[in-house]
Design an enzyme around this catalytic site. Structure first.
Site, short mmCIF file in Angstrom:
data_model
loop_
_atom_site.label_atom_id
_atom_site.label_comp_id
_atom_site.label_asym_id
_atom_site.label_seq_id
_atom_site.Cartn_x
_atom_site.Cartn_y
_atom_site.Cartn_z
N SER A 64 0.79 -1.23 0.00
CA SER A 64 0.00 0.00 0.00
C SER A 64 0.83 1.29 0.00
O SER A 64 1.54 1.56 -0.96
CB SER A 64 -0.94 -0.06 1.19
N ASP A 276 -3.50 6.35 -2.95
CA ASP A 276 -2.27 5.76 -2.42
C ASP A 276 -1.85 4.60 -3.33
O ASP A 276 -2.46 4.36 -4.38
CB ASP A 276 -2.41 5.35 -0.94
N ASP A 280 -6.57 2.31 -2.16
CA ASP A 280 -7.67 2.18 -1.21
C ASP A 280 -7.84 3.44 -0.35
O ASP A 280 -8.67 3.47 0.55
CB ASP A 280 -7.57 0.91 -0.35
N GLU A 370 -10.97 7.13 7.94
CA GLU A 370 -9.79 7.56 8.68
C GLU A 370 -9.38 8.90 8.08
O GLU A 370 -9.63 9.15 6.89
CB GLU A 370 -8.66 6.54 8.53
N ALA A 371 -8.72 9.74 8.88
CA ALA A 371 -8.29 11.04 8.37
C ALA A 371 -7.39 10.87 7.14
O ALA A 371 -7.38 11.72 6.25
CB ALA A 371 -7.57 11.81 9.47
N ARG A 497 1.19 6.36 19.15
CA ARG A 497 0.84 4.94 19.00
C ARG A 497 1.86 4.25 18.10
O ARG A 497 2.42 4.89 17.19
CB ARG A 497 -0.58 4.76 18.46
N SER A 499 3.01 2.19 15.04
CA SER A 499 2.41 1.90 13.74
C SER A 499 2.29 0.39 13.58
O SER A 499 3.10 -0.37 14.10
CB SER A 499 3.31 2.46 12.63
N GLY A 500 1.29 -0.03 12.82
CA GLY A 500 1.14 -1.45 12.52
C GLY A 500 1.54 -1.76 11.09
O GLY A 500 1.31 -2.86 10.60
C1 G16 Z 1 -3.27 0.64 6.50
C2 G16 Z 1 -4.60 0.41 7.17
C3 G16 Z 1 -5.17 1.73 7.61
C4 G16 Z 1 -4.18 2.45 8.51
C5 G16 Z 1 -2.82 2.57 7.82
C6 G16 Z 1 -1.74 3.10 8.74
O1 G16 Z 1 -3.46 1.44 5.36
O2 G16 Z 1 -5.47 -0.22 6.25
O3 G16 Z 1 -6.37 1.48 8.29
O4 G16 Z 1 -4.64 3.72 8.83
O5 G16 Z 1 -2.39 1.30 7.38
O6 G16 Z 1 -1.64 2.23 9.83
P1 G16 Z 1 -0.51 2.40 10.92
O7 G16 Z 1 -0.65 3.78 11.45
O8 G16 Z 1 -0.79 1.34 11.93
O9 G16 Z 1 0.82 2.23 10.21
P2 G16 Z 1 -2.76 1.10 3.98
O10 G16 Z 1 -3.42 2.04 3.02
O11 G16 Z 1 -1.29 1.34 4.16
O12 G16 Z 1 -3.08 -0.34 3.74
#
Ligand code: G16
Length: 542
Positions: A64, A276, A280, A370-371, A497, A499-500
């Site tokens: 992404s 992006d 999405d 989400e913002a 927080r 990041s995931g």
């Molecule tokens: C993914 C998730 C989103 C999240 C973003 C950032 O987006 O689908 O819901 O807001 O990651 O997440 P984090 O702050 O935990 O890194 P994408 O568009 O990268 O798949």
């Protein structure tokens, strides 16, 4: 399960020694070269999940918004939602098992999740345009094959297109046809119906410049163009033919840096948007006559859609329960506007569309964004049936016409997940129907100045949060420090927080002025650096 075949194939996709990865906010993400074994194993996991729920499961190979060198995988559940949280744990377990433990791990997952290994399995797979994606998707296919699953490879698709296909397949076509043509036809038909009723005629209203982040969005929009009504005038930029994916462009770059992407020639007051890397997410923006950049993010998109839907519901005379779901990143002004002016209930959940989607399902109409521009609208089955019936049978002309608009909105919105193409068409239709310019949309409320930062720490898991990630529980003393810093500024708020999707800690601050938001974000980042084991030199003021 054929253990010899499993041994043979897993040896072709070895796990690098000592590597541990976690199923994060939206699946696994890492440098592409670390992911071959993960893809192979997620191919196997998709087969197990498919057998467990007797439905088709999706695998999307993408990282992404991350840099081009990264890659990742998102698993898609039967109705097009993100993988069920109970299976995220199995995904992590399988990705991290040592080679000699693989068979045992699969057996354990089958026992815990009551998977009947003799059932058939079907998996849909798609990938983004990263150079590493094709090979990695082949590794996932090896995983599907080794556990005897059937698969359909859609090749290059946007993430939301894959979610859509999975949902269509599992609802026996009720949601649409599980083909790209089916997707293009459904969306363009609903869009054409909607804009037929718009009276706005200004040429500039119809022009839209799109930054495609050098990703899959460019390819798919070009494919879709013949389906658009001729009034739609879109110009694609950053189509991936010259520059790197997400490099100085795309929705994440524009949102975080609050400036235009490179490679898009923007004239004053022109309406522009950015997708992006896997299309999405979407954010809109324009530059005014003085050169000032105006970002219109996911919060303003949610607001525009909510205003429109609320007006339609009033016209139709329906009291369907509508709510907006946001995360801690939502600008304070947006929440205030929605609650106090528009009188729509707002709920705050943890980051990650899976959390927003889940919450939005509780309402007749759940608008979630989400913002960062990731979001969609969900209509409950009951609400959809009611609207479709009114569109057909209502005697009062005005009410019936409003119901028809709602019906077309239902068809235009990709309800499976946030979808930049579908969201863009929804926004364009609303602006046309309401005769709104991008400036008028922007003026609905004024964002509180804000700043997003990220810093690296030795182990981001030392930060644990609560209250929809608005408060830090660990490391000790961090939240107290943030509370004290926030008190120094007016209209201020800050949180941190892990990041995931990236190896960073994210910091968000808002305040009465941009200088104060920047100062607060910097001070909070210093607190994180000192209390959570920051890497390298301390963060510098902006
Ligand atoms: C993914 C998730 C989103 C999240 C973003 C950032 O987006 O689908 O819901 O807001 O990651 O997440 P984090 O702050 O935990 O890194 P994408 O568009 O990268 O798949």
């Amino acid at each position: 399960m054929d253990s010899e075949a499993l041994k043979k194939y897993s040896a072709l996709h070895p796990k690098p020694a000592g590597l541990t990865l976690q199923y994060g906010t939206a699946g696994f993400r890492a440098k592409a070269e670390k992911l071959d074994h993960v893809m192979f194993r997620m191919g196997m996991l998709a087969v197990l999940r498919s057998k467990a729920v007797a439905s088709t499961i999706g695998i999307m190979v993408t990282a992404s918004h991350n840099p081009e060198e990264d890659n990742g995988v998102k698993l898609v559940d039967p109705l097009g939602e993100m993988l069920h949280p109970s299976w995220e744990e199995y995904a992590t377990q399988l990705a991290n098992a040592e080679e000699h433990e693989l068979q045992q791990t699969i057996t354990e997952i089958c026992q815990k999740a009551a998977v009947n290994q003799h059932k058939d399995a079907s998996v849909f797979i798609g990938r983004d345009t990263r150079p590493s994606s094709e090979k990695l998707s082949q590794s996932a296919i090896d995983g599907i094959f080794v556990l005897d699953g059937q698969y359909h490879d859609y090749g290059l698709v946007t993430t939301p297109q894959l979610h859509y296909m999975v949902c269509c397949q599992n609802t026996q076509g009720q949601y649409g046809k599980a083909t790209l043509e089916g997707y293009y036809e459904k969306l363009s038909k609903a869009f054409t119906e909607l804009i037929k009723q718009s009276s706005s005629s200004g040429e500039s209203q119809k022009h839209l410049k799109i930054d495609c982040a050098n990703g899959i969005g460019a390819l798919k929009l070009s494919e879709m163009e013949p389906y658009f009504p001729k009034e739609v005038l879109i110009q694609l930029y950053n189509d991936g033919t010259k520059e790197k994916l997400n490099h100085l462009c795309g929705a994440d770059f524009v949102k975080v840096h609050q400036k235009p992407p490179r490679g898009l020639d923007m004239k004053p007051n022109e309406r522009c948007c950015s997708f992006d890397g896997d299309a999405d997410r979407i954010v809109y923006y324009y530059q005014d006559a003085t050169g000032l950049f105006h970002l219109i993010d996911g919060d303003k998109i949610a607001t525009l859609i909510s205003i429109f839907l609320k007006e339609l519901l009033a016209k139709v005379g329906q009291t369907l329960k509508m709510a907006v779901v946001q995360t801690a990143y939502a600008n304070g002004s947006s929440t205030r506007y929605l609650e106090e002016t528009l009188k729509v209930p707002v709920h705050c959940v943890k980051t990650g569309v899976k959390h927003l989607h889940h919450k939005a399902q509780e309402f007749d109409i759940g608008v979630y964004f989400e913002a960062n521009g990731h979001g969609t609208v969900l209509f409950s089955k009951a609400a959809e049936t009611k609207i479709r019936r009114l569109a057909k049978e209502e005697k009062d002309n005005e009410k019936r016409e409003a119901a028809k608009v709602l019906e077309n909105m239902i068809d235009l919105i990709n309800q499976t997940v946030g979808d930049a193409v579908s969201d863009m068409l929804v926004i364009e239709a609303i602006l046309a129907l309401k005769g709104l310019t991008v400036q008028q949309w922007d003026a609905v409320y004024t964002d509180l100045p804000n700043r997003l930062l990220k810093i690296q720490v030795a182990d981001r898991r030392v930060i644990d949060t609560t209250d929809a990630e608005r408060r830090a529980v660990t490391p000790p003393g961090l939240q107290e420090k943030i509370d004290a810093l926030v008190k120094k500024y007016k209209l201020s708020r800050a949180f941190v927080r892990p990041s995931g999707t990236e190896d960073v800690v994210r910091i968000y601050a808002e305040a009465d002025t941009q200088e104060n938001a920047d100062a607060l974000a910097h001070e909070v980042s210093l607190a994180v650096y000192h209390l959570a084991g920051g890497k390298g030199a301390p963060p510098q003021p902006l």
